[in-house]
Design a protein around this motif. Structure first.
Motif, short mmCIF file in Angstrom:
data_model
loop_
_atom_site.label_atom_id
_atom_site.label_comp_id
_atom_site.label_asym_id
_atom_site.label_seq_id
_atom_site.Cartn_x
_atom_site.Cartn_y
_atom_site.Cartn_z
N SER A 1 9.72 -28.13 -0.76
CA SER A 1 9.48 -26.93 0.03
C SER A 1 9.28 -25.73 -0.89
N PRO A 2 8.49 -24.68 -0.40
CA PRO A 2 8.22 -23.51 -1.24
C PRO A 2 9.50 -22.78 -1.60
N THR A 3 9.51 -22.23 -2.78
CA THR A 3 10.66 -21.46 -3.22
C THR A 3 10.60 -20.08 -2.59
N PRO A 4 11.65 -19.65 -1.86
CA PRO A 4 11.62 -18.35 -1.21
C PRO A 4 11.53 -17.22 -2.24
N THR A 5 10.77 -16.18 -1.88
CA THR A 5 10.62 -15.05 -2.79
C THR A 5 11.68 -14.01 -2.47
N ASP A 6 11.90 -13.12 -3.42
CA ASP A 6 12.88 -12.06 -3.26
C ASP A 6 12.20 -10.71 -3.15
N VAL A 7 10.99 -10.67 -2.56
CA VAL A 7 10.24 -9.43 -2.44
C VAL A 7 10.91 -8.52 -1.42
N VAL A 8 11.16 -7.29 -1.82
CA VAL A 8 11.71 -6.28 -0.93
C VAL A 8 10.54 -5.45 -0.39
N GLU A 9 10.37 -5.47 0.93
CA GLU A 9 9.22 -4.77 1.52
C GLU A 9 9.41 -3.26 1.42
N GLU A 10 8.39 -2.59 0.87
CA GLU A 10 8.41 -1.14 0.79
C GLU A 10 7.92 -0.55 2.11
N ARG A 11 8.52 0.54 2.51
CA ARG A 11 8.12 1.17 3.77
C ARG A 11 6.67 1.65 3.69
N ASP B 1 -8.27 8.76 -5.36
CA ASP B 1 -7.19 8.27 -4.51
C ASP B 1 -6.53 9.46 -3.84
N GLY B 2 -5.90 9.18 -2.70
CA GLY B 2 -5.34 10.27 -1.91
C GLY B 2 -4.00 9.93 -1.31
N PRO B 3 -3.67 10.56 -0.19
CA PRO B 3 -2.32 10.45 0.37
C PRO B 3 -2.07 9.20 1.20
N ALA B 4 -3.09 8.40 1.49
CA ALA B 4 -2.91 7.26 2.39
C ALA B 4 -2.25 6.08 1.69
N SER B 5 -1.18 5.55 2.29
CA SER B 5 -0.52 4.35 1.77
C SER B 5 -1.29 3.11 2.18
N PHE B 6 -1.06 2.00 1.47
CA PHE B 6 -1.64 0.69 1.76
C PHE B 6 -3.16 0.65 1.59
N LEU B 7 -3.76 1.62 0.95
CA LEU B 7 -5.21 1.62 0.74
C LEU B 7 -5.54 1.62 -0.74
N ASN B 8 -6.67 0.98 -1.08
CA ASN B 8 -7.15 0.92 -2.45
C ASN B 8 -8.67 1.03 -2.43
N ASP B 9 -9.27 1.16 -3.62
CA ASP B 9 -10.73 1.33 -3.73
C ASP B 9 -11.16 2.53 -2.88
N THR B 10 -10.35 3.59 -2.91
CA THR B 10 -10.53 4.71 -1.99
C THR B 10 -11.45 5.80 -2.53
N GLN B 11 -11.99 6.55 -1.57
CA GLN B 11 -12.72 7.79 -1.83
C GLN B 11 -12.23 8.81 -0.81
N VAL B 12 -12.06 10.06 -1.27
CA VAL B 12 -11.47 11.10 -0.43
C VAL B 12 -12.35 12.34 -0.43
N CYS C 1 3.01 6.64 7.65
CA CYS C 1 3.35 6.98 6.27
C CYS C 1 2.85 8.36 5.88
N PHE C 2 1.82 8.90 6.57
CA PHE C 2 1.45 10.30 6.34
C PHE C 2 2.62 11.21 6.70
N PHE C 3 3.34 10.83 7.75
CA PHE C 3 4.47 11.64 8.22
C PHE C 3 5.69 11.50 7.32
N THR C 4 6.03 10.25 6.96
CA THR C 4 7.28 10.02 6.21
C THR C 4 7.14 10.25 4.70
N ASP C 5 5.96 9.95 4.16
CA ASP C 5 5.80 10.01 2.70
C ASP C 5 4.63 10.88 2.26
#
Length: 266
Positions: free
Chosen positions: A75-85, A121-132, A171-175
């Motif tokens: 069986s797969p080995t469980p990961t210990d990744v902590v999810e970021e908000r 890059d700008g203020p949006a979380s979870f985005l990459n290859d961005t233009q603003v 995330c715009f609101f919280t971070d």
């Protein structure tokens, strides 16, 4: 009286105890039976105790345990990744802007004239290859339009476009960057999420208003957040708008940018 010879009458002889041929036959029979029992016993013992033999429920239980152990080890080995908000990926630019448009991920839009500022890059979380594209509201305060590929945190399962639009918006609101706390006592109001199809691409739009309980601003007391996440040929991509409420030319320009949104090659 008769004068012939008299017939002699004799009594039968009594059996003689022990000895003789009868005893030999008895001993031979007993020896054969003993040898036969030894042979049968040895055969049964071999069949029962031989390696790999099944001996009922205990053997089946042992086999089941061994099988379970083998399955568990694969069986797969469980990961210990902590999810970021609000995960922020390391910026990477994979796209090139076409003439007159800004492109990120699988989406592109026409930046309105009033949004004349440019950032990578700008203020949006979870985005990459961005233009603003940015537009000045007043000193130290801007409206922004961001386009880019949705880049979820490694090791965390992508939740789908609906939840992605909600998380990116919140995330715009919280971070987000609120100008060194120039806008205070902020509240997250009027949130809605609706399914949409834009330029043939299905997805979800999340809208909300961030109201300021107090602020040091002259032209606005709130910001509208709009995040559109669409399923493109290049994968989930998003357009995120952060617009000063009450600044009419910014609001109209943001609507125009959203209307110009297309996939690549359109």
């Amino acid at each position: 009286m008769s004068t012939g010879p008299q017939q002699s009458r004799t009594s039968p002889q009594a059996p003689r105890p022990g000895g003789g041929r009868g005893n030999a036959l008895l001993l031979g029979g007993l020896s054969f039976s003993l040898v036969f029992l030894l042979i049968v016993g040895a055969t049964v013992a071999y069949l029962v105790l031989r390696p790999g033999a099944s001996s009922g429920p205990d053997s089946q239980s042992a086999s089941s345990s061994a099988s379970a152990t083998s399955t568990d080890s694969g069986s797969p080995t469980p990961t210990d990744v902590v999810e970021e908000r609000c995960y922020t990926p390391e910026y990477e630019r994979a796209s090139t802007n076409p003439s007159g448009k800004l492109l990120g991920g699988g989406l592109q839009f026409i930046p309105p004239a009033v949004f004349d500022g440019r950032e990578s890059d700008g203020p949006a979380s979870f985005l990459n290859d961005t233009q603003v594209a940015t537009a000045l509201v007043e000193e130290g305060w801007i409206s922004s339009i961001t386009v880019g590929a949705v880049d979820w945190q490694p090791g965390v399962e992508y939740p789908g476009n609906e939840i992605a639009s909600q998380k990116i918006a919140k995330c715009f609101f919280t971070d987000g960057d609120w100008g060194d706390n120039r806008a205070r006592e902020r509240t997250w109001d009027e949130e809605t999420t609706t399914p949409v199809t834009i330029a043939g691409m299905p997805g979800y739009t999340t809208r909300a208003i961030v109201n300021f309980g107090s602020d040091d601003l002259e032209k606005t007391d709130a910001t509208e957040i709009v995040v559109v996440v669409l399923e493109t040929e290049q994968g989930p991509s998003a357009l995120a708008l952060e617009t000063a409420v009450g600044v009419t030319d910014h609001e109209e320009a943001a609507d125009a940018a959203l209307e110009s949104l297309t996939g690549l090659g359109s």
